[in-house]
Design a protein around this motif. Sequence first.
Motif, PDB file in Angstrom:
ATOM      1  N   CYS A 274       0.715  -1.188  -0.011  1.00 51.60           N
ATOM      2  CA  CYS A 274       0.001  -0.052   0.030  1.00 51.60           C
ATOM      3  C   CYS A 274       0.883   1.426  -0.169  1.00 51.60           C
ATOM      4  CB  CYS A 274      -0.820   0.038   1.308  1.00 51.60           C
ATOM      5  SG  CYS A 274      -2.174  -1.165   1.058  1.00 51.60           S
TER       6      CYS A 274
ATOM      7  N   ALA B 276       3.128   1.564  -1.746  1.00 48.01           N
ATOM      8  CA  ALA B 276       3.323   2.010  -3.406  1.00 48.01           C
ATOM      9  C   ALA B 276       4.827   2.349  -3.664  1.00 48.01           C
ATOM     10  CB  ALA B 276       2.365   2.580  -3.776  1.00 48.01           C
TER      11      ALA B 276
ATOM     12  N   PHE C 115      -3.068  -2.340  -9.527  1.00 46.77           N
ATOM     13  CA  PHE C 115      -3.257  -1.449  -8.202  1.00 46.77           C
ATOM     14  C   PHE C 115      -2.459  -0.077  -7.975  1.00 46.77           C
ATOM     15  CE2 PHE C 115      -2.096  -1.305  -3.520  1.00 46.77           C
ATOM     16  CZ  PHE C 115      -3.424  -0.962  -3.292  1.00 46.77           C
ATOM     17  N   PHE C 116      -1.356  -0.086  -8.879  1.00 41.41           N
ATOM     18  CA  PHE C 116      -0.412   1.014  -8.585  1.00 41.41           C
ATOM     19  C   PHE C 116      -0.743   2.008  -9.835  1.00 41.41           C
ATOM     20  CE2 PHE C 116       1.786  -2.523  -7.038  1.00 41.41           C
ATOM     21  CZ  PHE C 116       1.656  -2.523  -5.717  1.00 41.41           C
TER      22      PHE C 116
ATOM     23  N   THR D 159      -2.145   4.571  -5.458  1.00 43.33           N
ATOM     24  CA  THR D 159      -2.801   3.529  -5.926  1.00 43.33           C
ATOM     25  C   THR D 159      -4.135   3.720  -6.364  1.00 43.33           C
ATOM     26  OG1 THR D 159      -3.923   2.915  -3.628  1.00 43.33           O
ATOM     27  CG2 THR D 159      -1.372   2.226  -4.085  1.00 43.33           C
TER      28      THR D 159
ATOM     29  N   THR E 193       6.416   3.144 -11.078  1.00 44.08           N
ATOM     30  CA  THR E 193       5.736   1.888 -10.262  1.00 44.08           C
ATOM     31  C   THR E 193       6.922   0.518 -10.504  1.00 44.08           C
ATOM     32  OG1 THR E 193       4.576   1.219 -12.109  1.00 44.08           O
ATOM     33  CG2 THR E 193       3.516   2.942 -10.800  1.00 44.08           C
TER      34      THR E 193
END
Lengths: 160, 287
Positions: free
Chosen positions: B116, B118, B151-152, B158, B222
Amino acid sequence: MKRIVELTINGEPRDMTVDSCRSLLDALRDDVGLTGTKKGCDVGDCGACTVIVDGEPVNACLMLAVEAEGRTVETIEGLQPGVDTLHPLQDAFMRHGASQCGFCTPGILMMAKKLLDDNPRPSDEDIRFGLSGNICRCTGYTKIFDAIKAAAIEMEAARS
Amino acid sequence: MRRFEYHRADTLEQASRLLVDLGDDTFLFNGGTDLLVEIRERLRRVRNVVDIKQIRGLSDITYDETRGLTFGALVTVGRLENLPLVRQRYPNLRAAFASLGSIQVRNRATVVGNVCRASPSADTIPPLIADGAFIHIYSRTNMRVVPLAEFFTGPGKTVLAKGEIVTGITVPPAGDNAGKAYLKHGRRKAMELSTVGVAVSLTMEDGLCNDIRIALGAVGATVLRAPEAEAMLRGTSLDAAIVKNAADKAMEECTPISNVRASAEYRRDMVGVLTGRAIKQALEAFA
Ligand SMILES: Cc1cc2nc3c(=O)[nH]c(=O)nc-3n(C[C@@H](O)[C@@H](O)[C@H](O)COP(=O)(O)OP(=O)(O)OC[C@H]3O[C@@H](n4cnc5c(N)ncnc54)[C@H](O)[C@@H]3O)c2cc1C
Ligand code: FES
Ligand code: FES
């Protein structure tokens, strides 16, 4: 906001009244008066603040005091088995000169205690891996390593 | 330390409500190993933290041969690192977990927190993406499951909307025909963030590469996949010449920057070296 936190420190039930954003490290040192646990970096890098919470070593600087509610905390002050007796690790550290300025020593001793409790016959690699979160800036690691190795052998001999 | 208020949530619903009601600068507090450091170093403005560690049902680890490995949001890196199943079936995850910070940090840090946060250099993300992991997201109106690769959206960013909470991660089962590796490159062995991290997960059938995923850490905004390099390798026997060409392609596909830890050129070179090595290591499962 202040909160009352009830916990067990070195086998004794205690309570501390702390600000909710206070770290366990600051609470132990400033509110409980146990200054053996050291603050080297305050961000998890050095390991000087290592204490054992519910059996697992953690950085006291990266934990809030309020999170210790109901838990069992062991600090360096509880390592000595009696007033006049040292833990074999403490004894070995003295004999091997494994502590120079001493700032890293409480954290390293707590980490070494946990290592030997779980793994009474550690390999050289186990000892190095076990200490990889603890930084010493003056003694150098050789004497520390030798002291832990010697303590492991002595503790093993005392058991058998 | 900058002052902030501490709140404890007993349910997901309560945590989600607090995130919304307490307004901006309110964050979930899991292991706290990122959050407390960011507060202390004044990298993040935090007015409220919501501790989720009392919430029931987020500490489980399960494995079955059809669904794979699922672990909850509160599961620490240290717990997974020492799980025999992870050692045996997911050597890539095991390598990432054992290289994250120190034993003390891993006893507090969670894998979900690492994801999370990230960070492009987070160690758990490349092997999880290479394994095709999914992330479970709670909101008060519905639950959704998102492929981790989607997700990123940027460094520290995110797809999570306000009030959403990650409840866990599922990693597909590791079959007998699977080979996996994660290689972390830093300036020293312990207590070091990744300069470059390369994860490879592949499956072989009759001596040919059925499928392969390559995930590259710390060389983009990312964690990145290397789709063209992967395409060059699928259906081949992964011999040295093909691997070399694909590793060169992965160097072209990454987008590193220069910072205090390394220059962009060096990072790109290391992507080439580590991609080759990671494929070789993944193939050792069949040796
Ligand atoms: C000394 C040190 C060394 C480190 N070394 C490494 C390293 O080598 N490699 C590496 O990758 N990392 C490293 N880290 C960072 C690593 O510890 C963190 O990324 C950790 O995994 C985050 O998990 P946490 O539970 O502590 O998260 P927290 O700090 O509690 O949270 C991190 C972020 O995630 C959010 N969050 C947490 N849980 C959820 C949830 N369930 N749903 C939605 N959002 C959530 C929080 O709001 C916060 O924004 C290091 C940290 C320290 C202090
Ligand atoms: S003071 Fe906690 S790790 Fe340095
Ligand atoms: S004895 Fe000085 S830091 Fe270790």
